[in-house]
Design a protein around this motif. Structure first.
Motif, PDB file in Angstrom:
ATOM      1  N   THR A 263      -8.675   4.809   1.900  1.00  0.00           N
ATOM      2  CA  THR A 263      -8.374   3.463   2.393  1.00  0.00           C
ATOM      3  C   THR A 263      -8.623   2.457   1.275  1.00  0.00           C
ATOM      4  OG1 THR A 263      -9.015   4.085   4.639  1.00  0.00           O
ATOM      5  CG2 THR A 263      -8.979   1.736   4.141  1.00  0.00           C
ATOM      6  N   GLN A 264      -7.593   1.681   0.936  1.00  0.00           N
ATOM      7  CA  GLN A 264      -7.726   0.669  -0.113  1.00  0.00           C
ATOM      8  C   GLN A 264      -8.623  -0.464   0.388  1.00  0.00           C
ATOM      9  OE1 GLN A 264      -3.602  -0.106  -1.902  1.00  0.00           O
ATOM     10  NE2 GLN A 264      -3.110   0.834   0.059  1.00  0.00           N
ATOM     11  N   LEU A 265      -9.464  -0.984  -0.492  1.00  0.00           N
ATOM     12  CA  LEU A 265     -10.419  -2.013  -0.057  1.00  0.00           C
ATOM     13  C   LEU A 265     -10.266  -3.334  -0.816  1.00  0.00           C
ATOM     14  CD1 LEU A 265     -13.543   0.254   0.511  1.00  0.00           C
ATOM     15  CD2 LEU A 265     -11.943  -0.624   2.212  1.00  0.00           C
ATOM     16  N   LEU A 270      -5.665  -3.895   1.612  1.00  0.00           N
ATOM     17  CA  LEU A 270      -5.919  -3.894   3.063  1.00  0.00           C
ATOM     18  C   LEU A 270      -4.763  -4.517   3.843  1.00  0.00           C
ATOM     19  CD1 LEU A 270      -9.753  -4.589   3.209  1.00  0.00           C
ATOM     20  CD2 LEU A 270      -8.580  -2.701   4.357  1.00  0.00           C
ATOM     21  N   ILE A 271      -4.135  -5.554   3.277  1.00  0.00           N
ATOM     22  CA  ILE A 271      -2.948  -6.125   3.947  1.00  0.00           C
ATOM     23  C   ILE A 271      -1.893  -5.026   4.076  1.00  0.00           C
ATOM     24  CG2 ILE A 271      -1.039  -7.782   3.758  1.00  0.00           C
ATOM     25  CD1 ILE A 271      -2.956  -9.660   2.242  1.00  0.00           C
ATOM     26  N   ASP A 272      -1.718  -4.247   3.001  1.00  0.00           N
ATOM     27  CA  ASP A 272      -0.715  -3.182   3.023  1.00  0.00           C
ATOM     28  C   ASP A 272      -1.123  -2.055   3.977  1.00  0.00           C
ATOM     29  OD1 ASP A 272       1.741  -2.032   2.114  1.00  0.00           O
ATOM     30  OD2 ASP A 272       0.578  -0.615   0.924  1.00  0.00           O
ATOM     31  N   GLU A 273      -2.400  -1.688   3.983  1.00  0.00           N
ATOM     32  CA  GLU A 273      -2.884  -0.624   4.871  1.00  0.00           C
ATOM     33  C   GLU A 273      -2.649  -0.990   6.339  1.00  0.00           C
ATOM     34  OE1 GLU A 273      -4.402   2.361   4.413  1.00  0.00           O
ATOM     35  OE2 GLU A 273      -4.738   2.327   2.249  1.00  0.00           O
ATOM     36  N   TYR A 508     -14.563  -0.647  -8.047  1.00  0.00           N
ATOM     37  CA  TYR A 508     -14.712  -1.666  -6.998  1.00  0.00           C
ATOM     38  C   TYR A 508     -13.539  -1.650  -6.021  1.00  0.00           C
ATOM     39  CZ  TYR A 508     -11.089  -4.903  -8.611  1.00  0.00           C
ATOM     40  OH  TYR A 508      -9.877  -5.470  -8.910  1.00  0.00           O
ATOM     41  N   VAL A 509     -12.370  -1.125  -6.446  1.00  0.00           N
ATOM     42  CA  VAL A 509     -11.181  -1.207  -5.584  1.00  0.00           C
ATOM     43  C   VAL A 509     -11.286  -0.295  -4.366  1.00  0.00           C
ATOM     44  CG1 VAL A 509      -9.644  -1.966  -7.443  1.00  0.00           C
ATOM     45  CG2 VAL A 509      -9.802   0.480  -6.906  1.00  0.00           C
ATOM     46  N   TYR A 510     -12.121   0.738  -4.470  1.00  0.00           N
ATOM     47  CA  TYR A 510     -12.380   1.618  -3.313  1.00  0.00           C
ATOM     48  C   TYR A 510     -13.866   1.635  -2.960  1.00  0.00           C
ATOM     49  CZ  TYR A 510      -7.629   3.540  -3.525  1.00  0.00           C
ATOM     50  OH  TYR A 510      -6.259   3.699  -3.505  1.00  0.00           O
ATOM     51  N   SER A 511     -14.585   0.603  -3.391  1.00  0.00           N
ATOM     52  CA  SER A 511     -16.018   0.485  -3.094  1.00  0.00           C
ATOM     53  C   SER A 511     -16.813   1.733  -3.458  1.00  0.00           C
ATOM     54  CB  SER A 511     -16.234   0.147  -1.619  1.00  0.00           C
ATOM     55  OG  SER A 511     -15.813  -1.159  -1.370  1.00  0.00           O
ATOM     56  N   GLY A 512     -16.634   2.185  -4.684  1.00  0.00           N
ATOM     57  CA  GLY A 512     -17.421   3.327  -5.169  1.00  0.00           C
ATOM     58  C   GLY A 512     -16.574   4.376  -5.848  1.00  0.00           C
ATOM     59  N   TYR A 513     -15.340   4.566  -5.386  1.00  0.00           N
ATOM     60  CA  TYR A 513     -14.463   5.585  -5.963  1.00  0.00           C
ATOM     61  C   TYR A 513     -13.538   4.952  -7.005  1.00  0.00           C
ATOM     62  CZ  TYR A 513     -10.356   8.579  -6.421  1.00  0.00           C
ATOM     63  OH  TYR A 513      -9.308   9.315  -6.928  1.00  0.00           O
ATOM     64  N   ASN A 604       1.244   3.522   0.441  1.00  0.00           N
ATOM     65  CA  ASN A 604      -0.139   3.617   0.913  1.00  0.00           C
ATOM     66  C   ASN A 604      -0.272   4.980   1.586  1.00  0.00           C
ATOM     67  OD1 ASN A 604       0.765   3.397   3.674  1.00  0.00           O
ATOM     68  ND2 ASN A 604       0.825   1.184   3.431  1.00  0.00           N
ATOM     69  N   GLY A 605      -1.464   5.331   2.027  1.00  0.00           N
ATOM     70  CA  GLY A 605      -1.680   6.660   2.609  1.00  0.00           C
ATOM     71  C   GLY A 605      -0.761   6.941   3.783  1.00  0.00           C
ATOM     72  N   LYS A 606      -0.541   5.910   4.613  1.00  0.00           N
ATOM     73  CA  LYS A 606       0.282   6.099   5.812  1.00  0.00           C
ATOM     74  C   LYS A 606       1.745   6.373   5.439  1.00  0.00           C
ATOM     75  CE  LYS A 606      -0.230   3.176   9.385  1.00  0.00           C
ATOM     76  NZ  LYS A 606      -0.014   1.930  10.176  1.00  0.00           N
ATOM     77  N   SER A 607       2.322   5.519   4.580  1.00  0.00           N
ATOM     78  CA  SER A 607       3.739   5.679   4.226  1.00  0.00           C
ATOM     79  C   SER A 607       3.966   6.966   3.431  1.00  0.00           C
ATOM     80  CB  SER A 607       4.238   4.472   3.429  1.00  0.00           C
ATOM     81  OG  SER A 607       3.581   4.371   2.181  1.00  0.00           O
TER      82      SER A 607
END
Length: 621
Positions: A263-265, A270-273, A508-513, A604-607
């Motif tokens: 999940t993008q953070l 997040l708008i895209d997710e 920072y874009v994935y809060s740790g990853y 994104n992950g969903k698409s």
């Protein structure tokens, strides 16, 4: 990781100046404006061939990407009076001499065009000239389909419009080929790779030969080979342009299967997710926006989605788009105080000159206030979701997998989610993530997940599971050795100590990853891939370097402090979080490299998972 107060992650800092950020944007803007102008020129030339009034019949998928190249005003200048969506049956009435079909080279679209032509003939409409413009490539198979139906002779012009790379923003280009990953990795169809190579040759024609080509992955190797072959074929016709790009990096999506699953953070991520950004536009729930209004017919307009364009032309969005969501609130708060103070200045304006100056600034201030209101509303919509227990629990599992915790056994959260019939795409993202982080799942764990998914969601999804396995996302563990922990440690893919407000690392874009794809890009710039040779061998596909000979006199003499420019091309898709991480690297004072990004598709992950889904249709017999 997100805490229960709704904080989304734990992110990191930016040591950069606004001046450098502005320079990066303006530099990319010049590059992509030239590309856009070249595409418009080609379009004008085709439209002028079709003399007289025109109606365009659009393949609906193309209208969004095409809108980023040419506005309706440009079409109107070239006698385009009407525009329709391609659908079966009769073309809506229009008093025009030419009907032009703008389509992708798809056989099913040829059948619809054939139906349109037959309906025209049946209704004995006025005599018209029919034309087809294929984007991005002309297709002999499509022409053969029309020939078989006896209709090819009715077309005056059949041409291709090589719109390979569409400028999306000042530093971003996309081909918007929605099935690129599927075609390359599931169907072994490499047509899109030829289009990539052609697009890169177009860029080199505009901006000079790229001296160094680096790549990782099978598809990257194929694209580089095609480019070098095309260059040999055009030997002797090299343009005398000083190179803009110093390096090209070609990256296969399957080298880094993990990143799109997470999940993008970032704010834009997040708008895209949550709402899915389509061709720089997003449709949002109306409730947080304007007060209730009614149109002339008395219909409540507040039920209609709020459509906004999102790009760097909007000052506030350019500032917050790539920040971790937890850092956005403080920026919006400061901006609100600043705008409020600016409007209060009107009370201090005493002289005619001061009043005149305030009035001249008013349009900009009002635009800033509207922009702030919109992004405050979007942030509230996102916060409602990120503050939920559901979001927190899912993110916790993701971050456990990425940091190597409990990847080798059935996960209780996934079990519960299946039992509660959570959306199948959410389940598949997590199961695939666990598989990727464990270098495949133990056979009994994989069989258990498959059985649970098929029994809960239906056996028609067996094809989807097969596709995910073929793509390497969901697979049995074939060896006892799991390379992911080694890759994670060597490339520092998981960072425990991050600062979301002022990042100092791409994690920072994935809060740790830290996205593996972007870490590879970062290490290529400094200290070079030789330092990670062993890890590169653990990742799929070959890694390589090619050098292209520059015409004499065109070797770049770098000024002191001048950055190198690298074009990073993602084959199979890129996420907004990866784009944010590359922009972060561009803005680092000590980085010395600016990045322009190109891709086959923004995903994104969903698409991405959706593009690999198939349903087993019940047999008619």
């Amino acid at each position: 990781m997100m805490d229960s107060s709704g904080h989304v992650g734990r992110c990191t800092p930016r040591h950069m100046t606004r001046l450098k950020m502005a320079a990066h944007l303006s530099y990319g803007r010049v590059v992509l404006n030239n590309l856009r102008e070249a595409a418009r020129k080609e379009l004008r030339e085709f439209l002028d061939k079709c003399e007289g009034s025109k109606a365009i019949v659009w393949d609906e998928y193309l209208t969004g990407p095409f809108g980023l190249i040419a506005q309706y005003s440009l079409l109107k200048e070239h006698e385009v009076d009407k525009m329709f969506t391609l659908k079966e049956g009769h073309i809506p009435p229009a008093e025009v001499k030419n009907i032009i079909f703008f389509v992708r080279p798809r056989l099913e679209l040829m059948d619809i065009i054939a139906d349109n032509i037959r309906c025209e003939h049946k209704h004995h409409g006025p005599p018209r000239d029919f034309h087809i413009l294929f984007l991005p490539r002309r297709s002999l198979l499509c022409e053969q389909r029309l020939k078989e139906q006896g209709l090819l002779v009715h077309f005056t012009h059949i041409e291709e419009y090589s719109l390979d790379l569409i400028p999306f923003d000042s530093d971003l280009m996309s081909m918007e080929a929605e099935s690129a990953f599927r075609e390359c990795y599931l169907e072994n169809d490499q047509t899109i790779l030829f289009s990539v190579a052609k697009g890169l040759m177009t860029l080199q024609a505009l901006y000079g030969t790229i001296p160094q080509i680096f790549g990782k992955g099978e598809c990257a190797r194929l694209v580089a080979n095609m480019m070098l072959r095309m260059k040999r074929e055009f030997a002797g016709t090299q343009n005398q342009i000083l190179p803009v790009f110093d390096k090209l990096l070609l990256l296969d999506r399957n080298v880094d299967l993990l990143t799109p699953l997470a999940t993008q953070l970032t704010y834009e991520g997040l708008i895209d997710e949550i709402y899915e950004i389509q061709n720089t536009h997003v449709k949002l729930p109306p409730e947080k926006f304007a007060p209730k209004k009614q149109n002339e017919s008395g219909r409540d307009l507040s039920n209609e989605p709020k459509k906004l364009q999102l790009n760097s032309a909007e000052e506030l969005y350019a500032e917050i788009r790539d920040k971790n969501f937890n850092a956005v609130g403080s920026v919006l708060s400061k901006k609100a105080k600043f705008i409020s103070a600016a409007f209060e200045e009107r009370h201090n304006a005493k002289t005619v000159g001061e009043i005149k100056q305030f009035v001249s600034q008013l349009p900009h201030m009002q635009a800033a206030r509207t922009s702030l209101a919109n992004h405050t509303s979007i942030a509230e919509l996102i916060k409602d979701i990120t503050a939920s227990e559901t979001f927190f629990d899912k993110l916790t599992v993701e971050q456990e997998f990425m940091s190597g915790i409990d990847t080798d056994k059935v996960n209780s959260y996934i079990e519960d989610s299946i039992a509660q019939k959570e959306p199948l795409i959410n389940i598949l993202r997590l199961v695939c993530m666990q598989s990727v982080c464990n270098n495949g799942l133990k056979q009994k764990v994989l069989d258990y997940y498959k059985r649970e998914i098929l029994q809960t969601y239906g056996y028609e999804h067996i094809l989807t599971l097969n596709n995910l396995e073929k793509a390497g996302l969901l697979k049995p563990q074939t060896s006892t050795r799991n390379n992911y922990p080694t890759i994670r440690k060597t490339l520092r893919l998981w960072m425990d100590d991050i600062n979301e407000q002022n990042p100092n690392d791409i994690s920072y874009v994935y809060s740790g990853y830290a996205p593996l794809s972007v870490r590879l890009t970062q290490l290529l710039a400094r200290p070079g891939w030789r330092s990670i040779e062993e890890v590169l061998k653990m990742l799929p596909g070959p890694h390589f370097e090619e050098r292209q000979q520059l015409p004499s006199g065109l070797h770049k003499k770098r000024q002191q402090g001048e950055n190198r420019v690298t074009l990073v091309f993602f084959l199979g898709g890129v996420t907004y979080a990866e784009i944010a991480a590359l922009r972060f690297l561009s803005q680092m004072e000590e980085g010395g490299t600016e990045y322009i990004i190109a891709t086959t598709k923004l995903i994104n992950g969903k698409s991405w998972i959706k593009s690999m889904m198939d349903k087993l249709e019940p047999s008619l017999f």
